[in-house]
Motif scaffolding. Structure first.
Motif, PDB file in Angstrom:
ATOM      1  N   ILE A  90      45.955  45.153  28.463  1.00 25.14           N
ATOM      2  CA  ILE A  90      46.076  43.998  29.355  1.00 25.14           C
ATOM      3  C   ILE A  90      44.725  43.764  30.032  1.00 25.14           C
ATOM      4  O   ILE A  90      44.180  44.660  30.693  1.00 25.14           O
ATOM      5  N   LYS A  91      44.190  42.566  29.847  1.00 26.86           N
ATOM      6  CA  LYS A  91      42.880  42.223  30.416  1.00 26.86           C
ATOM      7  C   LYS A  91      42.919  42.385  31.935  1.00 26.86           C
ATOM      8  O   LYS A  91      43.800  41.843  32.604  1.00 26.86           O
ATOM      9  N   GLY A  92      41.952  43.132  32.455  1.00 30.36           N
ATOM     10  CA  GLY A  92      41.836  43.329  33.897  1.00 30.36           C
ATOM     11  C   GLY A  92      42.434  44.631  34.395  1.00 30.36           C
ATOM     12  O   GLY A  92      42.244  44.998  35.547  1.00 30.36           O
ATOM     13  N   VAL A 130      47.951  56.105  36.217  1.00 29.03           N
ATOM     14  CA  VAL A 130      47.286  55.432  37.327  1.00 29.03           C
ATOM     15  C   VAL A 130      46.434  54.325  36.727  1.00 29.03           C
ATOM     16  O   VAL A 130      45.560  54.580  35.900  1.00 29.03           O
ATOM     17  N   ALA A 131      46.726  53.099  37.138  1.00 30.80           N
ATOM     18  CA  ALA A 131      46.024  51.929  36.620  1.00 30.80           C
ATOM     19  C   ALA A 131      45.199  51.294  37.735  1.00 30.80           C
ATOM     20  O   ALA A 131      45.682  51.146  38.861  1.00 30.80           O
ATOM     21  N   ASP A 132      43.988  50.924  37.408  1.00 37.39           N
ATOM     22  CA  ASP A 132      43.102  50.257  38.361  1.00 37.39           C
ATOM     23  C   ASP A 132      43.204  48.750  38.135  1.00 37.39           C
ATOM     24  O   ASP A 132      43.002  48.267  37.023  1.00 37.39           O
ATOM     25  N   VAL A 133      43.548  48.012  39.196  1.00 35.18           N
ATOM     26  CA  VAL A 133      43.733  46.560  39.086  1.00 35.18           C
ATOM     27  C   VAL A 133      42.619  45.779  39.789  1.00 35.18           C
ATOM     28  O   VAL A 133      42.740  44.570  39.959  1.00 35.18           O
ATOM     29  N   LYS A 134      41.538  46.454  40.140  1.00 36.66           N
ATOM     30  CA  LYS A 134      40.466  45.770  40.892  1.00 36.66           C
ATOM     31  C   LYS A 134      39.896  44.581  40.130  1.00 36.66           C
ATOM     32  O   LYS A 134      39.471  43.603  40.726  1.00 36.66           O
ATOM     33  N   ASN A 135      39.875  44.645  38.796  1.00 37.20           N
ATOM     34  CA  ASN A 135      39.323  43.539  38.009  1.00 37.20           C
ATOM     35  C   ASN A 135      40.248  42.330  37.945  1.00 37.20           C
ATOM     36  O   ASN A 135      39.897  41.317  37.341  1.00 37.20           O
ATOM     37  N   ILE A 172      54.355  43.544  33.875  1.00 31.47           N
ATOM     38  CA  ILE A 172      52.993  43.877  34.295  1.00 31.47           C
ATOM     39  C   ILE A 172      52.006  42.859  33.720  1.00 31.47           C
ATOM     40  O   ILE A 172      51.095  42.401  34.406  1.00 31.47           O
ATOM     41  N   GLN A 173      52.226  42.476  32.472  1.00 34.70           N
ATOM     42  CA  GLN A 173      51.381  41.430  31.859  1.00 34.70           C
ATOM     43  C   GLN A 173      51.505  40.126  32.638  1.00 34.70           C
ATOM     44  O   GLN A 173      50.498  39.481  32.947  1.00 34.70           O
ATOM     45  N   LYS A 174      52.721  39.747  32.952  1.00 33.04           N
ATOM     46  CA  LYS A 174      52.967  38.511  33.709  1.00 33.04           C
ATOM     47  C   LYS A 174      52.280  38.588  35.083  1.00 33.04           C
ATOM     48  O   LYS A 174      51.634  37.625  35.513  1.00 33.04           O
ATOM     49  N   GLN A 181      49.160  36.300  36.673  1.00 34.68           N
ATOM     50  CA  GLN A 181      49.263  35.574  37.929  1.00 34.68           C
ATOM     51  C   GLN A 181      48.125  35.945  38.879  1.00 34.68           C
ATOM     52  O   GLN A 181      47.685  35.125  39.660  1.00 34.68           O
ATOM     53  N   ALA A 182      47.672  37.189  38.795  1.00 31.83           N
ATOM     54  CA  ALA A 182      46.656  37.674  39.727  1.00 31.83           C
ATOM     55  C   ALA A 182      45.264  37.149  39.419  1.00 31.83           C
ATOM     56  O   ALA A 182      44.416  37.116  40.292  1.00 31.83           O
ATOM     57  N   LYS A 183      45.033  36.749  38.181  1.00 34.73           N
ATOM     58  CA  LYS A 183      43.675  36.315  37.786  1.00 34.73           C
ATOM     59  C   LYS A 183      43.250  35.059  38.480  1.00 34.73           C
ATOM     60  O   LYS A 183      43.930  34.173  38.772  1.00 34.73           O
TER      61      LYS A 183
END
Length: 97
Positions: free
Chosen positions: A22-24, A37-42, A89-91, A95-97
């Motif tokens: 998943i991009k980001g 543990v996933a980093d979502v900062k991007n 999570i993809q959805k 939305q976050a981008k």
């Protein structure tokens, strides 16, 4: 539940592999157990915001620092639920981008 540990670890590795596509989202840990543990900062969001949106999608996760989200697989999480979580999570990432 020791007999389930292998299955839980395999599920965690599968989830991590799918999330890494998943991009980001970046996987921040080596997945040796049932914890990812996933980093979502991007995604230009905080872990708290990401977790709250996932909760509305029916996915429970936890914050683990300002940009880290913790996912856990265990005995009462089915493969179908993991697939549903990946979709949510993809959805949420979109939305976050």
């Amino acid at each position: 539940m020791r007999e389930r540990l292998t299955e839980d670890h395999e599920s965690a590795q599968y989830l991590a592999q799918q999330l890494s596509q998943i991009k980001g989202i970046e996987i921040a840990n080596q997945v040796d157990t049932n914890i990812i543990v996933a980093d979502v900062k991007n995604l230009n969001t905080t872990s708290e915001e990401f977790v709250e949106i996932l909760k509305t999608e029916g996915v429970l996760s936890g914050t683990f620092g300002p940009s880290y989200v913790r996912f856990v697989t265990h005995y009462d999480v089915t493969k179908e639920q993991i697939e549903e979580a990946i979709d949510a999570i993809q959805k949420t990432a979109n939305q976050a981008k």
